[in-house]
Design a protein around this motif. Structure first.
Motif, PDB file in Angstrom:
ATOM      1  N   LYS A  12       1.193  -1.223   0.305  1.00  0.00           N
ATOM      2  CA  LYS A  12       0.262  -0.081  -0.208  1.00  0.00           C
ATOM      3  C   LYS A  12       0.892   1.033  -0.263  1.00  0.00           C
ATOM      4  O   LYS A  12       0.803   2.187  -0.635  1.00  0.00           O
ATOM      5  CB  LYS A  12      -1.029  -0.049   1.190  1.00  0.00           C
ATOM      6  CG  LYS A  12      -2.054   1.205   1.461  1.00  0.00           C
ATOM      7  CD  LYS A  12      -2.960   0.566   1.748  1.00  0.00           C
ATOM      8  CE  LYS A  12      -3.775   2.006   1.955  1.00  0.00           C
ATOM      9  NZ  LYS A  12      -4.281   3.084   0.687  1.00  0.00           N
ATOM     10  N   GLU A  15       2.112   1.435  -3.852  1.00  0.00           N
ATOM     11  CA  GLU A  15       1.240   2.392  -4.471  1.00  0.00           C
ATOM     12  C   GLU A  15       0.876   3.702  -4.408  1.00  0.00           C
ATOM     13  O   GLU A  15       1.183   4.299  -5.398  1.00  0.00           O
ATOM     14  CB  GLU A  15       0.071   1.093  -4.016  1.00  0.00           C
ATOM     15  CG  GLU A  15       0.409  -0.026  -4.989  1.00  0.00           C
ATOM     16  CD  GLU A  15      -1.028  -0.714  -4.677  1.00  0.00           C
ATOM     17  OE1 GLU A  15      -1.745  -0.147  -3.874  1.00  0.00           O
ATOM     18  OE2 GLU A  15      -0.941  -1.781  -5.148  1.00  0.00           O
ATOM     19  N   CYS A  16       1.045   3.519  -3.282  1.00  0.00           N
ATOM     20  CA  CYS A  16       0.489   5.678  -2.747  1.00  0.00           C
ATOM     21  C   CYS A  16       1.200   6.387  -3.029  1.00  0.00           C
ATOM     22  O   CYS A  16       0.865   7.617  -3.446  1.00  0.00           O
ATOM     23  CB  CYS A  16      -0.052   5.467  -1.156  1.00  0.00           C
ATOM     24  SG  CYS A  16      -1.514   4.549  -0.841  1.00  0.00           S
ATOM     25  N   THR A  19       1.710   6.997  -6.932  1.00  0.00           N
ATOM     26  CA  THR A  19       1.106   7.823  -6.994  1.00  0.00           C
ATOM     27  C   THR A  19       1.345   9.609  -7.430  1.00  0.00           C
ATOM     28  O   THR A  19       1.636  10.444  -7.756  1.00  0.00           O
ATOM     29  CB  THR A  19      -0.218   7.067  -6.793  1.00  0.00           C
ATOM     30  OG1 THR A  19      -0.324   6.138  -7.346  1.00  0.00           O
ATOM     31  CG2 THR A  19      -1.526   8.630  -7.553  1.00  0.00           C
ATOM     32  N   ILE A  20       1.381   9.607  -5.521  1.00  0.00           N
ATOM     33  CA  ILE A  20       1.966  10.718  -5.175  1.00  0.00           C
ATOM     34  C   ILE A  20       2.927  11.706  -5.899  1.00  0.00           C
ATOM     35  O   ILE A  20       3.080  12.546  -6.230  1.00  0.00           O
ATOM     36  CB  ILE A  20       2.226  10.984  -3.326  1.00  0.00           C
ATOM     37  CG1 ILE A  20       0.413  10.029  -3.082  1.00  0.00           C
ATOM     38  CG2 ILE A  20       3.087  12.279  -3.227  1.00  0.00           C
ATOM     39  CD1 ILE A  20       0.932   9.979  -1.939  1.00  0.00           C
ATOM     40  N   LEU A  84       2.474  13.382   5.286  1.00  0.00           N
ATOM     41  CA  LEU A  84       2.066  11.566   5.319  1.00  0.00           C
ATOM     42  C   LEU A  84       1.381  11.256   6.352  1.00  0.00           C
ATOM     43  O   LEU A  84       2.306  11.029   7.426  1.00  0.00           O
ATOM     44  CB  LEU A  84       3.166  11.385   4.390  1.00  0.00           C
ATOM     45  CG  LEU A  84       3.820  11.301   3.574  1.00  0.00           C
ATOM     46  CD1 LEU A  84       5.190  10.677   2.582  1.00  0.00           C
ATOM     47  CD2 LEU A  84       2.879  11.821   1.909  1.00  0.00           C
ATOM     48  N   CYS A  86       1.784   8.377   8.356  1.00  0.00           N
ATOM     49  CA  CYS A  86       1.972   7.117   8.488  1.00  0.00           C
ATOM     50  C   CYS A  86       1.043   6.249   8.871  1.00  0.00           C
ATOM     51  O   CYS A  86       2.220   5.061   9.479  1.00  0.00           O
ATOM     52  CB  CYS A  86       3.265   7.570   7.992  1.00  0.00           C
ATOM     53  SG  CYS A  86       4.091   8.479   6.840  1.00  0.00           S
ATOM     54  N   ILE A 110      -1.638  14.317   3.074  1.00  0.00           N
ATOM     55  CA  ILE A 110      -2.020  13.053   2.834  1.00  0.00           C
ATOM     56  C   ILE A 110      -2.164  11.737   3.695  1.00  0.00           C
ATOM     57  O   ILE A 110      -0.788  11.150   3.927  1.00  0.00           O
ATOM     58  CB  ILE A 110      -1.310  12.201   1.687  1.00  0.00           C
ATOM     59  CG1 ILE A 110      -0.746  13.585   0.645  1.00  0.00           C
ATOM     60  CG2 ILE A 110      -1.289  10.980   1.163  1.00  0.00           C
ATOM     61  CD1 ILE A 110       0.294  13.619  -0.080  1.00  0.00           C
ATOM     62  N   LEU A 112      -2.470   7.711   4.209  1.00  0.00           N
ATOM     63  CA  LEU A 112      -1.858   6.688   3.753  1.00  0.00           C
ATOM     64  C   LEU A 112      -2.277   5.514   3.683  1.00  0.00           C
ATOM     65  O   LEU A 112      -2.737   4.488   3.360  1.00  0.00           O
ATOM     66  CB  LEU A 112       0.047   6.466   3.929  1.00  0.00           C
ATOM     67  CG  LEU A 112       0.531   7.253   3.219  1.00  0.00           C
ATOM     68  CD1 LEU A 112       2.104   6.868   3.424  1.00  0.00           C
ATOM     69  CD2 LEU A 112       1.115   7.652   1.733  1.00  0.00           C
TER      70      LEU A 112
END
Length: 139
Positions: A12, A15-16, A19-20, A84, A86, A110, A112
């Motif tokens: 995860k 992937e995140c 993208t970011i 982030l 986390c 953001i 995650l």
């Protein structure tokens, strides 16, 4: 089971962050919190993208230099950085998020692990399920 959970969490994160960084072209980050999730994200950013966080926020273990409390972080120039979240810790899920959302603009945050609370039950939820199961075992 723990290895499977950690593999899912690492996947995860990868992937995140791809993208970011690649799609959204964001490259300045503050890591919140300095737990297992924060350490995984920090290492991934460094190894895959050679990105170092501006700093890390943790209200329990801060040194005032590289790891700051939220209060210390609010006094920094945070223009152009993204915070982030986390942490996937189910027991403190809401508390952790409330602190960061109260301190910084939502557009700079953001998360995650926005749905991890449903994947990792709290201690209370586990006890409730075990008590329910125990009712049938006693009969």
């Amino acid at each position: 089971m723990p290895d499977l959970v950690m593999r899912d969490i690492a996947k995860k994160i990868m992937e995140c962050m791809k993208t970011i960084i690649i799609d959204e072209k964001k490259d300045r980050f503050v890591i919140y919190t300095n737990g297992m999730g924060g350490k995984l994200v920090k290492k991934y950013l460094d190894v895959e993208f050679h990105i170092k966080p501006e700093y890390i926020i943790d209200n329990k273990s801060y040194d005032g230099k590289h790891i700051l409390s939220i209060e210390q972080a609010k006094s920094c120039d945070n223009k152009g950085v993204y915070f982030l979240i986390c942490s996937w810790h189910g027991d403190y899920y809401e508390e952790i998020r409330k602190k960061i959302y109260d301190a910084f603009p939502e557009e700079q945050i953001i998360d995650l692990f926005p749905r991890m609370k449903k994947l990792l039950p709290t201690d209370e939820e586990i006890c409730n399920v075990l008590q329910y199961v125990n009712m049938y075992l006693e009969k």
